[in-house]
Design an enzyme around this catalytic site. Structure first.
Site, PDB file in Angstrom:
ATOM      1  N   LYS A  19      41.644  39.093  43.799  1.00 20.23           N
ATOM      2  CA  LYS A  19      40.727  38.442  44.738  1.00 20.23           C
ATOM      3  C   LYS A  19      39.892  37.427  43.993  1.00 20.23           C
ATOM      4  CE  LYS A  19      36.700  40.426  43.261  1.00 20.23           C
ATOM      5  NZ  LYS A  19      35.594  39.682  42.618  1.00 20.23           N
ATOM      6  N   MET A 103      41.523  42.089  32.700  1.00 16.52           N
ATOM      7  CA  MET A 103      40.376  42.995  32.795  1.00 16.52           C
ATOM      8  C   MET A 103      39.097  42.232  32.465  1.00 16.52           C
ATOM      9  SD  MET A 103      42.078  46.354  30.971  1.00 16.52           S
ATOM     10  CE  MET A 103      40.591  47.336  31.156  1.00 16.52           C
ATOM     11  N   GLY A 104      38.026  42.539  33.191  1.00 12.68           N
ATOM     12  CA  GLY A 104      36.770  41.840  32.966  1.00 12.68           C
ATOM     13  C   GLY A 104      36.815  40.390  33.365  1.00 12.68           C
ATOM     14  N   GLY A 105      37.680  40.069  34.352  1.00  8.87           N
ATOM     15  CA  GLY A 105      37.859  38.683  34.747  1.00  8.87           C
ATOM     16  C   GLY A 105      37.223  38.311  36.068  1.00  8.87           C
ATOM     17  N   GLY A 106      36.681  39.286  36.799  1.00  8.00           N
ATOM     18  CA  GLY A 106      36.082  38.990  38.099  1.00  8.00           C
ATOM     19  C   GLY A 106      37.094  38.801  39.211  1.00  8.00           C
ATOM     20  N   GLY A 109      40.819  43.437  39.594  1.00  6.84           N
ATOM     21  CA  GLY A 109      42.051  44.137  39.265  1.00  6.84           C
ATOM     22  C   GLY A 109      41.970  45.646  39.400  1.00  6.84           C
ATOM     23  N   GLY A 110      40.973  46.259  38.770  1.00  6.74           N
ATOM     24  CA  GLY A 110      40.840  47.712  38.848  1.00  6.74           C
ATOM     25  C   GLY A 110      40.596  48.188  40.267  1.00  6.74           C
ATOM     26  N   SER A 112      41.474  46.634  43.071  1.00  4.69           N
ATOM     27  CA  SER A 112      42.679  46.441  43.874  1.00  4.69           C
ATOM     28  C   SER A 112      43.707  47.519  43.564  1.00  4.69           C
ATOM     29  CB  SER A 112      43.270  45.054  43.615  1.00  4.69           C
ATOM     30  OG  SER A 112      44.354  44.798  44.486  1.00  4.69           O
ATOM     31  N   ASP A 144      34.060  46.839  45.196  1.00  4.67           N
ATOM     32  CA  ASP A 144      35.068  45.933  45.747  1.00  4.67           C
ATOM     33  C   ASP A 144      36.242  46.670  46.395  1.00  4.67           C
ATOM     34  OD1 ASP A 144      33.548  43.852  44.797  1.00  4.67           O
ATOM     35  OD2 ASP A 144      34.862  43.370  43.113  1.00  4.67           O
TER      36      ASP A 144
END
Length: 286
Positions: A19, A103-106, A109-110, A112, A144
């Site tokens: 997202k 990871m840690g990208g905004g 991922g986790g 979703s 999220d």
């Protein structure tokens, strides 16, 4: 897939889309310290893939090692255990994760991945939980997660769980993933973070100037993010997604997006992806 064709014992390869936050405003703070947000979420037709295979012994196993993330702390394992407890399922699952989302990208991922596990196992296990019930479980895992279970572009308020469907024009996005992982908690606790943006009314937000309130703080602390933002801003209105580190800009066509992505400096992680209006598993739950 028709219900009659669904085989709960099969191996299921399920999408977990990324997202972006089209904007992110911090409008206040609750007494418990949680920040009150307004944001617009949009999924991308690109992301991780979750593999689920039902087990009959009740065991929950993660088949894929994730560097720095023990299985018990992994959101996919926690999601499976939370659903198992909520619906009293005697079944277990083997979970595989093919990671593409940094990871840690905004890019969610986790969250979703966790949402796809909840949606997938609710069907594979025959849990029968409603969308609202899955969202309630998801909210305990991450702010999220309910959005991905909601399953379409949304205007979000509260800590991100109060969702209203949003119509977003078709677009292609160029994304840049700087070589850093931004710790969300650190940014939310930063003294310089803006926390008093005036709230917007959903139906009128497109007419307002929006931004990502976290972007200046992240760029100030992570020069790699500022560099990515400056580069992509040459080609369009670039913005950080979520709490970073990824940067995106919108374009009208795949051709233009691909052209921009192709101009990236050597060694950078840059790619193009289309906006996604509906989650591919939207109809798996009611």
């Amino acid at each position: 897939m028709n219900a009659a064709d669904f085989d709960p014992t099969a191996v299921h390869h399920l999408p977990a889309p990324a997202k972006i936050n089209l904007f992110l405003h911090i409008v206040g703070r609750r007494p418990d310290g949680y920040h009150l947000l307004q944001t617009a979420f949009r999924m991308l037709d690109w992301g991780d893939e979750i593999t689920l295979r039902r087990r009959d012994d009740g065991e929950i196993h993660r088949l894929t090692d994730v560097p720095g993330v023990p299985a018990d702390a992994d959101l996919v394992v926690r999601a499976a255990r939370a659903l198992q407890a909520a619906c009293g399922s005697p079944f277990g699952v083997d979970i595989g994760v093919r990671k593409r989302i940094p990871m840690g990208g905004g890019l969610g991922g986790g969250s979703s991945d966790a949402a796809t596990v909840l949606i997938g196992l609710n069907r594979i296990w025959g849990g029968g939980l409603s969308r609202a019930a899955l969202q309630a479980i998801g909210l305990k895992l991450g702010a999220d997660v309910p959005f991905f279970i909601f399953g379409e572009a949304a205007f979000a308020e509260g800590v991100g769980e109060d969702l209203q469907a949003l119509t977003v024009p078709p677009a292609w996005y160029v994304l840049v993933a700087p070589p850093v992982s931004v710790p969300t908690a650190e940014i939310f606790s930063a003294k310089e973070l803006t926390r008093d943006t005036e709230p917007l009314i959903m139906r009128g937000f497109a007419a307002h100037t929006t931004r990502n309130d976290m972007q200046p703080t992240v760029c100030g602390r992570f020069p790699e993010v500022a560099e990515a933002l400056a580069w992509l801003s040459q080609f369009g209105a670039a913005r950080m997604s979520g709490s970073g580190a990824c940067i995106f800009a919108s374009f009208d066509s795949k051709e233009v997006a691909d052209q921009v992505a192709g101009k990236a400096p050597q060694g950078w992680k840059v790619w193009a992806a289309a906006g996604l209006d509906r989650h591919p598993l939207k109809d798996w739950v009611v």
